[in-house]
Motif scaffolding. Structure first.
Motif, PDB file in Angstrom:
ATOM      1  N   GLN A 155       0.876  -1.399  -0.117  1.00  0.00           N
ATOM      2  CA  GLN A 155      -0.021   0.025   0.124  1.00  0.00           C
ATOM      3  C   GLN A 155       0.758   1.171  -0.189  1.00  0.00           C
ATOM      4  O   GLN A 155       0.351   2.210  -0.719  1.00  0.00           O
ATOM      5  N   VAL A 156       2.093   1.123   0.745  1.00  0.00           N
ATOM      6  CA  VAL A 156       2.756   2.656   0.444  1.00  0.00           C
ATOM      7  C   VAL A 156       3.473   2.744  -1.043  1.00  0.00           C
ATOM      8  O   VAL A 156       3.396   3.510  -1.323  1.00  0.00           O
ATOM      9  N   ILE A 157       3.731   1.558  -1.403  1.00  0.00           N
ATOM     10  CA  ILE A 157       4.081   1.655  -3.000  1.00  0.00           C
ATOM     11  C   ILE A 157       3.045   2.107  -3.979  1.00  0.00           C
ATOM     12  O   ILE A 157       3.317   3.113  -4.511  1.00  0.00           O
ATOM     13  N   ALA A 158       1.920   1.438  -3.647  1.00  0.00           N
ATOM     14  CA  ALA A 158       0.800   1.793  -4.513  1.00  0.00           C
ATOM     15  C   ALA A 158       0.368   3.093  -4.259  1.00  0.00           C
ATOM     16  O   ALA A 158       0.020   3.941  -5.275  1.00  0.00           O
ATOM     17  N   ALA A 159       0.226   3.500  -3.075  1.00  0.00           N
ATOM     18  CA  ALA A 159      -0.455   4.860  -2.785  1.00  0.00           C
ATOM     19  C   ALA A 159       0.707   6.006  -3.499  1.00  0.00           C
ATOM     20  O   ALA A 159       0.254   6.895  -3.758  1.00  0.00           O
ATOM     21  N   PHE A 160       2.007   5.510  -3.281  1.00  0.00           N
ATOM     22  CA  PHE A 160       3.044   6.637  -3.580  1.00  0.00           C
ATOM     23  C   PHE A 160       2.657   6.895  -5.224  1.00  0.00           C
ATOM     24  O   PHE A 160       2.741   8.117  -5.704  1.00  0.00           O
ATOM     25  N   VAL A 161       2.565   5.867  -5.951  1.00  0.00           N
ATOM     26  CA  VAL A 161       2.380   5.888  -7.636  1.00  0.00           C
ATOM     27  C   VAL A 161       1.044   6.509  -7.794  1.00  0.00           C
ATOM     28  O   VAL A 161       1.131   7.508  -8.676  1.00  0.00           O
ATOM     29  N   THR A 162       0.060   6.192  -7.049  1.00  0.00           N
ATOM     30  CA  THR A 162      -1.236   6.782  -7.238  1.00  0.00           C
ATOM     31  C   THR A 162      -1.191   8.331  -6.964  1.00  0.00           C
ATOM     32  O   THR A 162      -1.715   9.327  -7.750  1.00  0.00           O
ATOM     33  N   LEU A 163      -0.592   8.902  -5.827  1.00  0.00           N
ATOM     34  CA  LEU A 163      -0.410  10.276  -5.667  1.00  0.00           C
ATOM     35  C   LEU A 163       0.287  11.064  -6.567  1.00  0.00           C
ATOM     36  O   LEU A 163      -0.191  12.121  -6.962  1.00  0.00           O
ATOM     37  N   ARG A 164       1.448  10.349  -6.998  1.00  0.00           N
ATOM     38  CA  ARG A 164       2.131  11.138  -8.061  1.00  0.00           C
ATOM     39  C   ARG A 164       1.116  11.466  -9.458  1.00  0.00           C
ATOM     40  O   ARG A 164       1.235  12.312  -9.851  1.00  0.00           O
ATOM     41  N   ARG A 165       0.406  10.477  -9.757  1.00  0.00           N
ATOM     42  CA  ARG A 165      -0.527  10.592 -10.911  1.00  0.00           C
ATOM     43  C   ARG A 165      -1.775  11.666 -10.668  1.00  0.00           C
ATOM     44  O   ARG A 165      -1.992  12.598 -11.337  1.00  0.00           O
ATOM     45  N   MET A 166      -2.099  11.612  -9.379  1.00  0.00           N
ATOM     46  CA  MET A 166      -3.258  12.588  -9.069  1.00  0.00           C
ATOM     47  C   MET A 166      -2.682  14.004  -9.025  1.00  0.00           C
ATOM     48  O   MET A 166      -3.172  15.064  -9.609  1.00  0.00           O
ATOM     49  N   VAL A 167      -1.447  14.160  -8.294  1.00  0.00           N
ATOM     50  CA  VAL A 167      -0.974  15.427  -8.414  1.00  0.00           C
ATOM     51  C   VAL A 167      -0.474  16.005  -9.778  1.00  0.00           C
ATOM     52  O   VAL A 167      -0.760  17.222  -9.884  1.00  0.00           O
ATOM     53  N   ASN A 168       0.134  15.332 -10.589  1.00  0.00           N
ATOM     54  CA  ASN A 168       0.440  15.577 -11.928  1.00  0.00           C
ATOM     55  C   ASN A 168      -0.967  16.057 -12.700  1.00  0.00           C
ATOM     56  O   ASN A 168      -0.905  16.783 -13.640  1.00  0.00           O
ATOM     57  N   LYS A 169      -2.057  15.231 -12.433  1.00  0.00           N
ATOM     58  CA  LYS A 169      -3.136  15.599 -13.293  1.00  0.00           C
ATOM     59  C   LYS A 169      -3.874  16.975 -12.643  1.00  0.00           C
ATOM     60  O   LYS A 169      -4.129  17.566 -13.761  1.00  0.00           O
TER      61      LYS A 169
END
Length: 207
Positions: A155-169
């Motif tokens: 979850q740490v890894i998956a949330a990190f990747v998802t946060l990067r996509r959300m912030v860049n969106k």
């Protein structure tokens, strides 16, 4: 129910600082793709779903093992384990709620809070329960803590990747909105200056 506004602002600022690509200079996707792109993570959501059902089993197993070995523990470890059980239970409820809200509704502050709670609090607690031999770890405890640690690490890894996509969106939307506003409100005098200079330049070429 949502996070207090001051906390949301701080988490939002933290997310923009940590998860934005440093080399990103502007929108890299078309406007329609930026608007319609879904950035929620299915693997993260599946992990949260199974985590919800696993946590009661972990809690019950840990409480039963604590009850069985409580008489042979030192007073120091008795206090530590009881405190950890209370903290881990409270953190897990808040953590799972923020994870569901942040991932499904694409809310950056909530997902950032979930990521911080997982990385800084819950994962260290579970690793302490897993590796501290002074707690007289039983086989059932070790098994459930290993599974819990795997959940948290993923979850740490998956949330990190998802946060990067959300912030860049969100950054893409911000740049696109700025560009649209510049098109709707051009710089005053820019076009008029060009229209005033054009007859003068044409006059030099005329007969």
């Amino acid at each position: 129910m949502s996070l207090p506004e001051p906390l949301r602002s701080r988490l939002g600022s933290f997310s923009r600082t940590v998860f934005t690509h440093s080399h990103r200079t502007g929108p890299q996707h078309p406007a329609d793709r930026a608007d319609n792109e879904i950035v929620s993570s299915l693997p993260l959501q599946m992990s949260l779903y199974f985590n919800v059902y696993f946590f009661p089993f972990w809690w019950l197993s840990t409480v039963v093992m604590l009850h069985l070995k409580y008489p042979v523990l030192s007073d120091y470890y008795k206090f530590i384990l009881v405190t950890i059980m209370i903290l881990a239970s409270l953190i897990e409820v808040i953590r799972l709620y923020l994870g569901y809200m942040g991932n499904l509704q694409e809310k950056v502050p909530e997902l950032a809070g979930f990521w911080l709670l997982t990385l800084l609090l819950q994962l260290p607690i579970i690793l302490f329960l897993l590796f501290n031999e002074g707690l007289k770890i039983q086989p059932l405890e070790r098994a459930v803590n290993i599974i819990f640690a795997l959940f948290l690490t993923f979850q740490v890894i998956a949330a990190f990747v998802t946060l990067r996509r959300m912030v860049n969106k969100l950054a893409t939307h911000f740049h696109l909105n700025e560009f649209d506003q510049m098109e709707e409100r051009p710089v005053p005098g820019f076009y008029s200056l060009g229209q005033e200079e054009r007859p003068v330049s044409m006059a030099g070429w005329g007969p």
